[in-house]
Scaffold this motif. Structure first.
Motif, PDB file in Angstrom:
ATOM      1  N   PHE A  75      74.359  64.040  70.568  1.00 58.27           N
ATOM      2  CA  PHE A  75      74.487  63.651  69.169  1.00 58.27           C
ATOM      3  C   PHE A  75      74.018  62.214  68.946  1.00 58.27           C
ATOM      4  O   PHE A  75      73.402  61.901  67.931  1.00 58.27           O
ATOM      5  CB  PHE A  75      75.947  63.778  68.731  1.00 58.27           C
ATOM      6  CG  PHE A  75      76.141  63.735  67.231  1.00 58.27           C
ATOM      7  CD1 PHE A  75      76.268  64.908  66.500  1.00 58.27           C
ATOM      8  CD2 PHE A  75      76.199  62.528  66.556  1.00 58.27           C
ATOM      9  CE1 PHE A  75      76.438  64.872  65.126  1.00 58.27           C
ATOM     10  CE2 PHE A  75      76.377  62.483  65.186  1.00 58.27           C
ATOM     11  CZ  PHE A  75      76.496  63.661  64.470  1.00 58.27           C
ATOM     12  N   GLY A  76      74.328  61.349  69.905  1.00 56.27           N
ATOM     13  CA  GLY A  76      74.128  59.923  69.702  1.00 56.27           C
ATOM     14  C   GLY A  76      72.699  59.440  69.841  1.00 56.27           C
ATOM     15  O   GLY A  76      72.280  58.516  69.125  1.00 56.27           O
ATOM     16  N   LEU A  77      71.911  60.031  70.752  1.00 53.87           N
ATOM     17  CA  LEU A  77      70.538  59.547  70.958  1.00 53.87           C
ATOM     18  C   LEU A  77      69.681  59.652  69.698  1.00 53.87           C
ATOM     19  O   LEU A  77      69.038  58.657  69.304  1.00 53.87           O
ATOM     20  CB  LEU A  77      69.888  60.300  72.126  1.00 53.87           C
ATOM     21  CG  LEU A  77      68.457  59.863  72.471  1.00 53.87           C
ATOM     22  CD1 LEU A  77      68.435  58.389  72.856  1.00 53.87           C
ATOM     23  CD2 LEU A  77      67.880  60.728  73.581  1.00 53.87           C
ATOM     24  N   PRO A  78      69.664  60.810  69.023  1.00 57.10           N
ATOM     25  CA  PRO A  78      68.896  60.873  67.762  1.00 57.10           C
ATOM     26  C   PRO A  78      69.433  59.899  66.719  1.00 57.10           C
ATOM     27  O   PRO A  78      68.660  59.346  65.927  1.00 57.10           O
ATOM     28  CB  PRO A  78      69.091  62.328  67.294  1.00 57.10           C
ATOM     29  CG  PRO A  78      69.465  63.081  68.517  1.00 57.10           C
ATOM     30  CD  PRO A  78      70.262  62.122  69.354  1.00 57.10           C
ATOM     31  N   SER A  79      70.746  59.684  66.747  1.00 60.67           N
ATOM     32  CA  SER A  79      71.373  58.738  65.814  1.00 60.67           C
ATOM     33  C   SER A  79      70.851  57.332  66.037  1.00 60.67           C
ATOM     34  O   SER A  79      70.483  56.627  65.094  1.00 60.67           O
ATOM     35  CB  SER A  79      72.887  58.731  66.019  1.00 60.67           C
ATOM     36  OG  SER A  79      73.544  59.304  64.940  1.00 60.67           O
ATOM     37  N   VAL A  80      70.843  56.913  67.295  1.00 64.10           N
ATOM     38  CA  VAL A  80      70.409  55.562  67.647  1.00 64.10           C
ATOM     39  C   VAL A  80      68.952  55.339  67.242  1.00 64.10           C
ATOM     40  O   VAL A  80      68.593  54.296  66.675  1.00 64.10           O
ATOM     41  CB  VAL A  80      70.588  55.317  69.161  1.00 64.10           C
ATOM     42  CG1 VAL A  80      69.857  54.057  69.592  1.00 64.10           C
ATOM     43  CG2 VAL A  80      72.065  55.213  69.506  1.00 64.10           C
ATOM     44  N   ILE A  81      68.104  56.327  67.516  1.00 68.01           N
ATOM     45  CA  ILE A  81      66.682  56.215  67.160  1.00 68.01           C
ATOM     46  C   ILE A  81      66.524  56.086  65.650  1.00 68.01           C
ATOM     47  O   ILE A  81      65.764  55.233  65.156  1.00 68.01           O
ATOM     48  CB  ILE A  81      65.900  57.435  67.687  1.00 68.01           C
ATOM     49  CG1 ILE A  81      65.894  57.440  69.219  1.00 68.01           C
ATOM     50  CG2 ILE A  81      64.464  57.423  67.151  1.00 68.01           C
ATOM     51  CD1 ILE A  81      65.332  58.707  69.830  1.00 68.01           C
ATOM     52  N   SER A  82      67.277  56.894  64.904  1.00 73.73           N
ATOM     53  CA  SER A  82      67.195  56.860  63.435  1.00 73.73           C
ATOM     54  C   SER A  82      67.680  55.526  62.878  1.00 73.73           C
ATOM     55  O   SER A  82      67.087  54.991  61.931  1.00 73.73           O
ATOM     56  CB  SER A  82      68.023  58.004  62.834  1.00 73.73           C
ATOM     57  OG  SER A  82      67.485  59.256  63.186  1.00 73.73           O
TER      58      SER A  82
END
Length: 264
Positions: A75-82
């Motif tokens: 969940f967190g990796l796409p969040s961080v990139i965004s």
């Protein structure tokens, strides 16, 4: 007003500690209306306050083994990139005067606050409605659930980057519904995701704004005290029972922001 602001900072922390989210949605309004901070700068401050508070709150969950790091990564990796892309590239594209309707000009500050108010209303709806949305859904396959969770993580990242909210009201249902994580682990995992997202978002643009560190650290310290209180209260109080009442409060605040920015 600052005294009221510090009292509200305690509420932010208590909410994060008690129900794993929701409190961060109050941070920007508290900074703007009670501390008189510019809306754009308030989103930067909010990322730090929410990030540190959530990090402290996640420690007790970590000690109890209530953080699922694998799912936090999904969940967190796409969040961080965004968040990174939003803070670095999207926010600077928003003009100082977004658009004008007759004699009313929607400035960048008003625009961000209106987005934030809409987010508050969405958060309040999710808190007020029946908690059945937080029961695991059996019809979603593991492959699709991971894909959907990553997509929702990207959405949370954009919102966090834009308005400085942690997005716990979206993260927890996603972890429970899509990734089949038990509620207590979802709360701990949510706090870990929020802390990482918020602190990375803060670090990505901290060199581009003037920070009043004394004020920021004092607000953060009060919020941290609140999250410690909230974590202790969670042992005696069922956070689910308080969610609807807190949701109504956030709904009123969201409507107030819209009315204030458009009509006052």
């Amino acid at each position: 007003m600052e005294i009221i602001g510090y009292a509200a900072a305690v509420l932010i922390g208590v909410s994060l500690g008690l129900i794993g989210g929701g409190g961060s949605i109050l941070t920007v309004p508290v900074l703007v209306y009670l501390f008189g901070i510019d809306a754009f700068l308030a989103t930067e401050y909010s990322l730090f306050v929410v990030g540190i508070s959530s990090l402290v709150g996640s420690v007790s969950y970590f000690k109890k083994g209530l953080i699922n790091f694998k799912m936090a990564f999904v969940f967190g990796l796409p969040s961080v990139i965004s968040i990174f892309l939003t803070r670095i590239y999207l926010l600077p594209l928003i003009p100082e005067n977004v658009f004008q309707i007759q004699n009313f000009t929607v400035t960048k500050n008003i625009f961000l606050l209106l987005i934030f108010a809409g987010l508050m209303i969405l958060a309040s709806y999710k808190m007020i409605k029946n908690n059945s949305s937080e029961e695991p859904l059996e019809s979603i396959t593991n492959k699709n659930s991971a894909f959907l969770a990553a997509g929702q993580g990207s959405i949370v990242g954009v919102l966090t980057g834009l308005v400085g909210a942690g997005g716990g009201f979206m993260i927890i249902p996603a972890l429970v519904n899509l990734l089949k994580i038990p509620m207590k682990i979802a709360i701990g995992t949510s706090l870990a995701i929020i802390s990482i997202n918020s602190l990375i978002g803060f670090a990505s643009t901290v060199n581009h704004v003037a920070i009043d560190w004394k004020l920021l650290v004092s607000i953060t310290a009060i919020a941290v005290a609140g999250i410690i209180i909230g974590s202790q209260l969670s042992k005696k109080i069922d956070g689910k029972k308080l969610k609807p009442a807190f949701g109504w409060f956030i709904l009123i605040m969201g409507i107030y922001i819209i009315m204030r920015e458009i009509f006052l």
